[in-house]
Scaffold this active site. Structure first.
Site, PDB file in Angstrom:
ATOM      1  N   SER A   1     -42.247  99.383 -56.344  1.00 16.19           N
ATOM      2  CA  SER A   1     -42.236 100.617 -55.299  1.00 16.19           C
ATOM      3  C   SER A   1     -41.760 101.991 -56.076  1.00 16.19           C
ATOM      4  O   SER A   1     -42.360 102.878 -55.869  1.00 16.19           O
ATOM      5  CB  SER A   1     -41.335 100.397 -54.205  1.00 16.19           C
ATOM      6  OG  SER A   1     -41.779 101.161 -52.766  1.00 16.19           O
TER       7      SER A   1
ATOM      8  N   ASP B   1     -32.614 101.989 -56.502  1.00 14.43           N
ATOM      9  CA  ASP B   1     -34.160 101.319 -57.572  1.00 14.43           C
ATOM     10  C   ASP B   1     -34.596 102.928 -57.648  1.00 14.43           C
ATOM     11  O   ASP B   1     -35.024 103.015 -58.760  1.00 14.43           O
ATOM     12  CB  ASP B   1     -35.130 100.610 -56.194  1.00 14.43           C
ATOM     13  CG  ASP B   1     -34.594  99.350 -56.115  1.00 14.43           C
ATOM     14  OD1 ASP B   1     -33.460  99.022 -56.823  1.00 14.43           O
ATOM     15  OD2 ASP B   1     -35.490  98.869 -55.343  1.00 14.43           O
TER      16      ASP B   1
END
Length: 406
Positions: free
Chosen positions: A138, A184
């Site tokens: 993602s 992330d």
């Protein structure tokens, strides 16, 4: 806001995934974690159109949507309390349910925030990262998309570009996940290795040495929320014992930080030791799985250390490949893992972050893509002279797509 500069050239933005090397679960309780960029990347091909439509093509999850830019919402600062509220502004635009829903809403949010003028272009994204495997698929999508749209909108600064990309990619992660940690997208944007503690800004580690690794996908579904809750329950029931385990996991991460920043003889072996220790501690918390233990056993026979990466309970395992391991040995390990029913990828961790590519071997990306996979161009699309390029990009084998990273 600024008007879009009408682009006439195709370009590619690629962004890496991420792997947590040390500190899973302990990071939830304020301990240190170490993450690295994983050179399995998402690739966003950007091509111009001659009309006022934008097209989003995500072949990996079955998305191909064409939007009239006159109908997409435009956002001003502070219009929304949270980026995830963008769906409320979509009006009569139908956003399909399914795996692509959040990706479409992220695109709508970033487009609406960055563009004023109507314009035409296509963004086609291919990802070489398995989805829902704890490898940052993602974030890689959001970083590549944010970088592409920032460049198209003229908002990508000459200095501190990575900071701006990271900021907008984090907004994309908020659309997708509500309250993400930000680690992330930070790893995907910056690349390399990062030290992270909850509530603090991630810090790049001063090392240029990428590590060769195997990433093995168990394909065992798991719920991160349930695994985190399981550790919390164990901590509530046995606080003294579990806190000692979490402290030990923290120490493996701190020790790894020291090794990354103070290279000396024996670093590789000591990292292997820390990987084994970290996995054993995580297994003590109950977040391993029989499939992860099988991977650990197979790789241990070849003197390679493996650990779960991410929440555990399935997902993926990360294996450090010794620098003196021969290609034949690595291939043998991969074959054994595949024979055991796992998907296995050979890659590196700690490599480049987000990157732009305009050409491959001195050839423009659009011409290179068509040459790699020539397609019949009988079905011309008047508004999209790059239709054949997009079709070629969608059809390219993953090994060829990977060549679009600089």
């Amino acid at each position: 806001m600024v008007a879009i500069p009408h682009t006439t050239e195709a370009f590619v933005v690629s962004a890496p995934g991420k792997a947590i090397l040390f500190g899973e679960h302990a990071v939830v309780y304020g301990k240190t974690a170490v993450a690295g960029s994983l050179d399995m990347r998402a690739y966003a091909l950007v091509t111009p159109r001659s009309d006022e439509h934008v097209r989003l093509v995500l072949p990996d999850i079955g998305v191909d949507e064409l939007f009239d830019t006159n109908t997409l919402p435009r956002l001003t600062p502070n219009m929304l309390e949270h980026p995830g509220m963008v769906e409320q502004l979509m009006g009569h635009i139908s956003v399909p349910n399914g795996p692509g829903r959040l990706a479409i809403l992220t695109f709508a949010y970033l487009f609406g925030s960055l563009f004023v003028d109507n314009c035409g272009f296509t963004v086609s994204v291919r990802s070489l990262l398995p989805v829902s495997a704890g490898l940052g698929s993602s974030a890689a999508y959001n970083v590549a998309l944010a970088a592409a749209l920032l460049r198209l909108s003229g908002r990508l600064p000459a200095k501190n570009a990575s900071d701006v990309i990271n900021e907008w990619a984090f907004a994309g992660e908020q659309v997708a996940h509500g309250t993400p940690s930000g680690i992330d997208n930070a790893v995907s944007t910056r690349g390399g290795f990062l030290e992270y503690t909850k509530g603090s800004e991630a810090r790049n580690l001063c090392t240029t040495n990428a590590l060769r690794v195997l990433v093995t996908n168990t394909s065992v579904p798991r719920s991160t929320r349930e695994l985190v809750a399981g550790v919390r329950n164990a901590r509530d029931q046995h606080p003294t014992v579990v806190n000692l385990v979490l402290d030990a996991i923290h120490e493996t991460a701190v020790s790894a930080v020291s090794l990354f920043e103070n290279s000396s003889d024996g670093v590789e072996q000591r990292l292997q030791d820390l990987v084994r220790m970290n996995h054993g501690l995580l297994a003590t918390l109950g977040v391993s799985h029989a499939a992860l233990e099988r991977i650990r056993e197979i790789t241990a026979h070849h003197n390679m250390a493996s650990k779960l990466t991410g929440a555990g309970g399935g997902g993926c395992a990360l294996t450090l490949v010794p620098s003196d391991a021969s290609d034949e040995t690595v291939e043998q390990v991969q074959c054994e893992l595949r024979d055991a029913g796992f998907e296995c990828y050979s890659t590196v961790v700690g490599g480049k972050g987000v990157a732009f590519t305009e050409s491959v071997a001195a050839e423009s990306v659009d011409k290179w893509i068509v040459r790699m996979l020539p397609l019949e161009q009988n079905d011309a699309v008047p508004a999209d002279p790059f239709a054949a390029v997009i079709a070629g990009f969608v059809a390219l084998p993953a090994s060829v797509v990977a060549k679009l990273a600089p």
